[in-house]
Design an enzyme around this catalytic site. Sequence first.
Site, PDB file in Angstrom:
ATOM      1  N   GLU B  81       0.839  -1.193   0.000  1.00 40.71           N
ATOM      2  CA  GLU B  81       0.000   0.000   0.000  1.00 40.71           C
ATOM      3  C   GLU B  81       0.874   1.243   0.000  1.00 40.71           C
ATOM      4  OE1 GLU B  81      -2.215  -0.931   3.734  1.00 40.71           O
ATOM      5  OE2 GLU B  81      -1.573   1.083   4.247  1.00 40.71           O
ATOM      6  N   CYS B 113      -3.447  -4.406   4.063  1.00 42.67           N
ATOM      7  CA  CYS B 113      -2.327  -5.274   4.483  1.00 42.67           C
ATOM      8  C   CYS B 113      -2.335  -6.643   3.818  1.00 42.67           C
ATOM      9  CB  CYS B 113      -2.349  -5.446   5.999  1.00 42.67           C
ATOM     10  SG  CYS B 113      -2.074  -3.914   6.882  1.00 42.67           S
ATOM     11  N   THR B 202     -11.780  -1.900  14.202  1.00 44.25           N
ATOM     12  CA  THR B 202     -10.804  -2.703  13.452  1.00 44.25           C
ATOM     13  C   THR B 202     -10.614  -4.090  14.081  1.00 44.25           C
ATOM     14  OG1 THR B 202      -8.959  -1.841  14.743  1.00 44.25           O
ATOM     15  CG2 THR B 202      -9.471  -0.674  12.710  1.00 44.25           C
ATOM     16  N   HIS B 235      -1.531 -12.450  10.328  1.00 44.47           N
ATOM     17  CA  HIS B 235      -1.265 -11.022  10.123  1.00 44.47           C
ATOM     18  C   HIS B 235      -1.067 -10.379  11.489  1.00 44.47           C
ATOM     19  CE1 HIS B 235      -1.130  -7.010   8.781  1.00 44.47           C
ATOM     20  NE2 HIS B 235      -2.247  -6.669   9.403  1.00 44.47           N
ATOM     21  N   LYS B 240      -0.503  -8.105  19.905  1.00 43.04           N
ATOM     22  CA  LYS B 240      -1.617  -8.725  20.621  1.00 43.04           C
ATOM     23  C   LYS B 240      -2.598  -9.486  19.716  1.00 43.04           C
ATOM     24  CE  LYS B 240      -5.601  -7.259  23.347  1.00 43.04           C
ATOM     25  NZ  LYS B 240      -6.342  -6.046  23.718  1.00 43.04           N
ATOM     26  N   ASN B 267       4.187  -3.276  12.485  1.00 38.97           N
ATOM     27  CA  ASN B 267       3.296  -3.805  11.454  1.00 38.97           C
ATOM     28  C   ASN B 267       3.855  -3.446  10.085  1.00 38.97           C
ATOM     29  OD1 ASN B 267       1.231  -4.597   9.802  1.00 38.97           O
ATOM     30  ND2 ASN B 267      -0.280  -3.133  10.603  1.00 38.97           N
ATOM     31  N   SER B 297      -7.441  -4.861   5.612  1.00 39.66           N
ATOM     32  CA  SER B 297      -8.661  -4.098   5.892  1.00 39.66           C
ATOM     33  C   SER B 297      -9.442  -3.868   4.619  1.00 39.66           C
ATOM     34  CB  SER B 297      -8.295  -2.759   6.527  1.00 39.66           C
ATOM     35  OG  SER B 297      -7.775  -2.980   7.806  1.00 39.66           O
TER      36      SER B 297
END
Lengths: 133, 349
Positions: B81, B113, B202, B235, B240, B267, B297
């Site tokens: 991206e 992503c 999200t 991913h 977490k 990330n 997303s």
Amino acid sequence: MTMFSARNWREYPQRYRLEAVKFKKSGKTYFPPRQVDPETGDTEREMVVLPDTGKILTYTVIRTPGPMFKDLAPYALAIAELTDGTRLMAQVTDCDVDAIKIGMEVRLEFRRVQSEGASGVLSYGYKFVPKWY
Amino acid sequence: MAGIVGYGAHLPRHRIKVEEIAKVWGQDAESYKKGLMLREKSVPPPDMDTITLAVEAARRALKRAVVVKPSEIGAVYVGSESHPYAVKPTGTTVAEALGATPDIHCADFEFACKAGSEAMFVALSHVASGYMKYALAIAADTSQGAPGDALEFSAAAGAGAFIMGMDNLIADCLFTHSYMTDTPDFWRREHQFYPQHGGRFTGEEAYFKHTKGASNAILKKSGMQPKDFAYAVFHQPNGKFPQRVALELGFTQEQINPGWLAPTLGNTYSGASPIGLTATLDVAKPGDMIFMCSYGSGAGSDAFIWKVTDRINQVRDLAVRTKKLLDENVMYVQYGTYAKFRHKIIKND
């Protein structure tokens, strides 16, 4: 603008892929590539790809660069001898300029070399990085 | 069977710690470290972008592929991206740098992503169909996070590259499954510098729903259970989320550990699960089964089941290992340098 992108494009073989020429008679390798061996006048040659590691022979530190390289200051330009004996000059990146030493082992990495302002063409090529692995 | 012939990764050397970002914006570093399990992230210097990361990762994939000549690669697909140009392909520069032009198909993929795993899916399909001998899929990003936004603590850079083929495989692809819906959890409109996101939206309805949806479907399709796998890679928008989804699906911390890079890498967006897969292949043994599930997303997940072959032992050390790039010789930067590197400072021309 267009002249820069065309000139840049002509140099892709050496900038992107480290393509050099080796002359048949002398066995000497030239980078950037040449049409004629300046010592023998030989034109019989083959393309060879340079190795991607070497040692710094000499370097200089640029502290007041031109506008195109301002974000990188201070940076070093070095001449290194690759493992096949070919010498070439490139910027040293990913390295504090005070840590650079003659004899330091380096690796060639593909990097963005310059950009033609905020809207022009991006130019890619090789830079030296410290060889740490 | 189609699978991976060679793989490689590349990461920047520069890092910034969560404390350094939190200090500038008056935020609590501990809450990011505990809540999102993020300690530091990679930072690309000004001379590194998606194209340069992709080229270095692909060169390592070629070294490990051994038998593959660049001219035999039929396609170069780059998922990102953060393609450096709005109009001008990333793939052609990468193909040119590898010496794979001109008889080749290049395309740039975009899907938040998930762009990297969709490039992998398409490359696998091309070689499985017999349409070409080898196809190169690259997942690379220098992702953007708005200053002061929660994303700034995680948005990082890196690349993973995979040469897909039908022979000399180091990992067979046994199953794939994709799961997607229209979910507006994260987006960037044209001409905007930074993406925006739906905050807590999200999570459950986006990341967890799609990651679990693809994972449960591929487990059902394959008749396998989490205990049948040596490793699993998810991913990782932070530390977490992948840990939570793995444990909820029935995987263990030991299974995710080799590919769970986000706590110190951040990330890497399109690169996240593909780079996790490279780190997992670096330690996998012949016969090991690897579970992989991406997330992008907008929203969707691509899941893959890989079976590692005997050839892994011959090729893994033909290029630098991903964990070495992550853990060794890192250079920490302060926020000012980071802001300069990421072009967050407005200057005169």
